[in-house]
Design a protein around this motif. Sequence first.
Motif, PDB file in Angstrom:
ATOM      1  N   ILE A 208       5.117  -8.852  -2.192  1.00  0.00           N
ATOM      2  CA  ILE A 208       5.020  -7.500  -1.651  1.00  0.00           C
ATOM      3  C   ILE A 208       6.302  -7.168  -0.891  1.00  0.00           C
ATOM      4  N   PHE A 209       6.982  -6.095  -1.328  1.00  0.00           N
ATOM      5  CA  PHE A 209       8.142  -5.556  -0.628  1.00  0.00           C
ATOM      6  C   PHE A 209       7.706  -4.242   0.023  1.00  0.00           C
ATOM      7  N   TYR A 210       7.723  -4.195   1.350  1.00  0.00           N
ATOM      8  CA  TYR A 210       7.160  -3.048   2.067  1.00  0.00           C
ATOM      9  C   TYR A 210       8.105  -2.591   3.176  1.00  0.00           C
ATOM     10  N   LYS A 211       8.460  -1.305   3.125  1.00  0.00           N
ATOM     11  CA  LYS A 211       9.286  -0.679   4.164  1.00  0.00           C
ATOM     12  C   LYS A 211      10.638  -1.361   4.342  1.00  0.00           C
ATOM     13  N   ASN A 235       9.539   1.565   0.303  1.00  0.00           N
ATOM     14  CA  ASN A 235      10.901   1.105   0.540  1.00  0.00           C
ATOM     15  C   ASN A 235      11.874   2.264   0.405  1.00  0.00           C
ATOM     16  N   ILE A 236      13.080   2.055   0.902  1.00  0.00           N
ATOM     17  CA  ILE A 236      14.170   2.989   0.688  1.00  0.00           C
ATOM     18  C   ILE A 236      15.162   2.326  -0.257  1.00  0.00           C
ATOM     19  N   SER A 259      11.258   5.739  -1.343  1.00  0.00           N
ATOM     20  CA  SER A 259      12.209   6.822  -1.116  1.00  0.00           C
ATOM     21  C   SER A 259      13.549   6.432  -1.709  1.00  0.00           C
ATOM     22  N   TYR A 260      14.292   7.445  -2.181  1.00  0.00           N
ATOM     23  CA  TYR A 260      15.517   7.162  -2.915  1.00  0.00           C
ATOM     24  C   TYR A 260      16.660   8.016  -2.390  1.00  0.00           C
TER      25      TYR A 260
END
Length: 322
Positions: A208-211, A235-236, A259-260
């Motif tokens: 899990i990749f979060y924030k 994530n950004i 978000s990108y």
Amino acid sequence: MNRIVIILIVVSMGILKGYSAINISSCQGINDSILDSSRTVFVNESFTNVSIIGNCIEITTNNLILDCNNNQIRGGNSGKGVYASGIDNITIVNCNINNFSDDIYTTGFSSLINISNNSLGGVELVETTNSFIQNNVIGDLTLSLSATSGNLVENNVMDTFFLNGVSSSNILNNNTIESFGSLSASNQYIVNNTITVAALTFNSDNNIFYKNSIESVSLTEFSGNDPENNNFTENIFTNFSLITSSSWSLTPTIFNNNSYFEGTVPTPPCFDFPTNSICDSNYQNYTLDELVLLNQASSSFSTYGFLSLFLMVFGISIFLRF
């Protein structure tokens, strides 16, 4: 009255004597025979150009603190700076260790290792559980976790971080990482980090990749095994065009509410490969200035709240000594 003062001084001297620490100024083993009741060892001066094939400081006992007092221990490109095998509940703090093959190395199912507030070239934890790597600067080499579980890696600055050897259930929170790699490591929680390059391969599943703020991500097949079922949420991504996979059809991956950076997102409303294996149906597109503000807001993620979650998940008990 004077007799009372004298008695108090004598008693105080006895207490202080009972809790005095051991000082070292060269490579040596640390075991019960040299420790007093304080269980604390200070490095009281720097020692450099250490030429050693084996281990400079080898810890063979539990429940101790090694405090380098910000002194330097510098090797000669070989051996281990600090070595511990099958040891529990040790703290390594305020050390400046570099130029060994591994500056700190733990193995043999060690646990409750606290590595904090150090400047290090490289650290390797093998078969080490329920430990803490916090507030360190790790450069030149790598922080490597192999066959580990239940460790918290937090508030570090690292050139390279590598998960290997069936590691699972480690937490990475609020680190700055130039290069993140995962080989056969699953069920990791990667939260609120700044990562330049992230690469997952060979059975690196269910992570899990979060924030996080991430520049590039690659998921790559190796020896016929793909990373699967990884989750990227909120994530950004600062360079979306560098999100790649060698075989999306074999790599189910969830991208959700990320978000990108402006201009990097494909046609809305959904980034969708032909196999429908990746989709981000709720994204935001930010300018560079807005991303900076968003990063600052993300960095307020509660360390203590996340640590509480960590303790509940892994059920470890901690004795905070400093």
